[in-house]
Design a protein around this motif. Structure first.
Motif, short mmCIF file in Angstrom:
data_model
loop_
_atom_site.label_atom_id
_atom_site.label_comp_id
_atom_site.label_asym_id
_atom_site.label_seq_id
_atom_site.Cartn_x
_atom_site.Cartn_y
_atom_site.Cartn_z
N GLY A 183 0.81 -1.22 0.00
CA GLY A 183 0.00 0.00 0.00
C GLY A 183 0.83 1.26 0.00
O GLY A 183 0.35 2.33 0.36
N ALA A 184 2.10 1.14 -0.41
CA ALA A 184 3.04 2.25 -0.32
C ALA A 184 3.51 2.71 -1.70
O ALA A 184 3.10 2.20 -2.73
CB ALA A 184 4.25 1.83 0.53
N HIS A 185 4.35 3.75 -1.68
CA HIS A 185 5.15 4.20 -2.82
C HIS A 185 4.35 4.64 -4.05
O HIS A 185 4.83 4.58 -5.17
CB HIS A 185 6.17 3.11 -3.21
N GLY A 190 -1.94 2.87 -2.37
CA GLY A 190 -1.48 4.16 -1.86
C GLY A 190 -2.11 5.33 -2.59
O GLY A 190 -2.33 6.40 -2.01
N LEU A 193 -5.31 6.03 -0.96
CA LEU A 193 -5.17 6.60 0.38
C LEU A 193 -4.97 8.11 0.37
O LEU A 193 -5.49 8.82 1.23
CB LEU A 193 -3.98 5.95 1.10
N SER A 194 -4.23 8.61 -0.59
CA SER A 194 -3.79 10.01 -0.56
C SER A 194 -4.71 10.94 -1.34
O SER A 194 -5.04 10.67 -2.51
CB SER A 194 -2.38 10.11 -1.14
N VAL A 236 3.07 0.64 4.08
CA VAL A 236 2.48 1.96 3.91
C VAL A 236 3.58 2.99 3.75
O VAL A 236 4.69 2.83 4.28
CB VAL A 236 1.59 2.32 5.13
N SER A 237 3.29 4.03 2.99
CA SER A 237 4.14 5.22 2.99
C SER A 237 3.60 6.14 4.07
O SER A 237 2.45 6.61 3.98
CB SER A 237 4.11 5.93 1.63
N ASP A 240 3.53 11.51 2.24
CA ASP A 240 3.83 11.85 0.84
C ASP A 240 4.94 12.89 0.76
O ASP A 240 5.37 13.24 -0.34
CB ASP A 240 2.58 12.43 0.15
N TRP A 247 -0.95 12.63 1.99
CA TRP A 247 -1.04 11.67 3.10
C TRP A 247 -0.03 12.07 4.16
O TRP A 247 1.11 12.43 3.84
CB TRP A 247 -0.76 10.27 2.58
N THR A 252 -1.38 8.08 8.90
CA THR A 252 -0.80 6.74 9.03
C THR A 252 -1.14 6.12 10.37
O THR A 252 -1.49 4.93 10.45
CB THR A 252 0.72 6.81 8.84
N ASN A 274 4.55 8.90 -4.04
CA ASN A 274 3.28 9.22 -4.65
C ASN A 274 3.24 10.60 -5.30
O ASN A 274 2.26 10.95 -5.93
CB ASN A 274 2.15 9.14 -3.60
#
Length: 361
Positions: A183-185, A190, A193-194, A236-237, A240, A247, A252, A274
């Motif tokens: 769910g990151a990068h 991701g 999420l953002s 997760v990231s 951002d 985000w 988080t 992101n």
């Protein structure tokens, strides 16, 4: 006193022999098309086997796409068919036989899909160069050279949730004991999420509750098919690295509490990826404070990652309670036997295969 870095840790029924883990790192080395597309081959076997025989406690195989269009590049690994599943079984079996817990990261690249390998510049591939139209929460390109992605419908979202569940079943068939959801990068989850990349106005956009909906649906779908006794991770990231409309670390922490409620056993805490043009204050252990905060405020186990390169540094992170484990990336590319080096420096014991005994004792 024994080194904290070499104390085993148990998550659900799985005991990981030490706290030195391998972060998922794409090799961009699979066959791009045909019946062997996305299938791990000898390069991948040798790559992961070397880190296992080097004493690494847990290996998370690189981001593995849940569908062909979910690959970052045409040369990414995949887990959407039986041929891939069988080939992964060889890798997972070897890791387990040599004392390493086998794990795999499952992901979908979203609007960042269809790019070339990094050593060829990593640029987005045109449709006539082997690229494809990306999918995303909103029709917002990642960068100037990227294609504008197609906005996912709710039916499309549900289809991808199902693809994650199907890949999780295949991961278990192959013998993996840990799944990590990517769910990151700035990849698909991701992106949802953002608010930087998610401009939706339906139930998947707007509020934090709506923006985390897709991620939690994926978690629930994977948890439903993944054995209860096996752990589930989420990457997760934590930020951002944007001054506004991105985000944040606060997001988080709130999200980590929800993941814990939905059956996630550990949060792998990275950052960035992101947004283009951001300034990231890179330095040794620069992402560790994000992991430490999640652990402190939610009680969810965490792994720290990012320029962790020295045994003493890693020991301090774990012994000081900032993280439950460290995930090494580039350092394990440079030194597959980092765990054995750390054991020597910290006067600890770590697995080594018998044929290597001449070099150990």
């Amino acid at each position: 006193m024994s080194a904290a870095l070499f104390e085993p840790v148990t998550l659900r029924s799985v005991t990981i022999p030490n706290r030195i883990w391998m972060a998922p790192m794409c090799q961009y080395s699979a066959v791009a098309s045909g019946e062997d597309a996305g299938v791990p081959h000898d390069w991948h076997f040798a790559h992961y086997a070397a880190r296992a025989t080097g004493g690494t406690g847990l290996i998370l195989v690189e981001a593995t796409a849940v569908s062909a269009e979910g690959r970052i590049s045409p040369h990414d690994l995949g887990l959407w068919n039986d041929r891939q599943t069988e080939a992964f079984g060889r890798i997972a079996g070897f890791l387990k036989r040599h004392g390493t817990v086998p794990g795999i990261q499952l992901g979908h690249a979203g609007r960042k899909s269809g790019t070339d390998a990094p050593w060829r510049g990593g640029a987005p591939l045109a449709l006539d160069e082997g690229g494809w139209r990306p999918l995303a929460p909103s029709p917002v390109a990642f960068g100037e050279r990227h294609l504008v992605p197609d906005e996912l419908t709710e039916e499309g979202i549900a289809e991808i949730v199902g693809q994650f569940a199907a890949a999780a079943r295949r991961a278990r068939t192959a013998g993996f004991e840990v799944i990590e959801i990517h769910g990151a990068h700035g990849y698909l989850i991701g992106e949802f999420l953002s608010p930087h990349s998610n401009h939706r106005t339906d139930r998947y956009g707007g509020s934090l509750e709506n923006r985390v909906r897709f991620a939690l649906e994926v978690v629930d779908a994977v948890r439903a098919v993944w054995p209860e006794e096996l752990p589930l991770f989420f990457r997760v990231s934590a930020t951002d690295w944007l001054e506004r409309d991105g985000w944040t670390p606060d997001d988080t922490v709130a999200f980590a509490a929800l993941l814990k409620e939905h059956g996630v056993d550990l949060l792998d805490v990275s950052s960035g990826g992101n947004a283009t043009g951001v300034r990231i204050p890179v330095g040794p252990g620069y992402q560790v404070p994000f992991a430490a905060r999640v652990r402190r405020e939610t009680g969810l186990p965490v792994a720290a990652v990012g320029l962790i390169t020295e045994p003493g540094q890693a020991e301090k992170i774990v012994a000081g309670g900032e993280a439950d484990a460290v995930l090494l990336g580039r350092e394990l590319l440079r030194n597959p036997s980092f765990a054995r080096q750390a054991a020597r420096e910290l006067d600890a014991q770590v697995y080594a295969p018998e044929p290597y005994g001449y070099a150990i004792h």
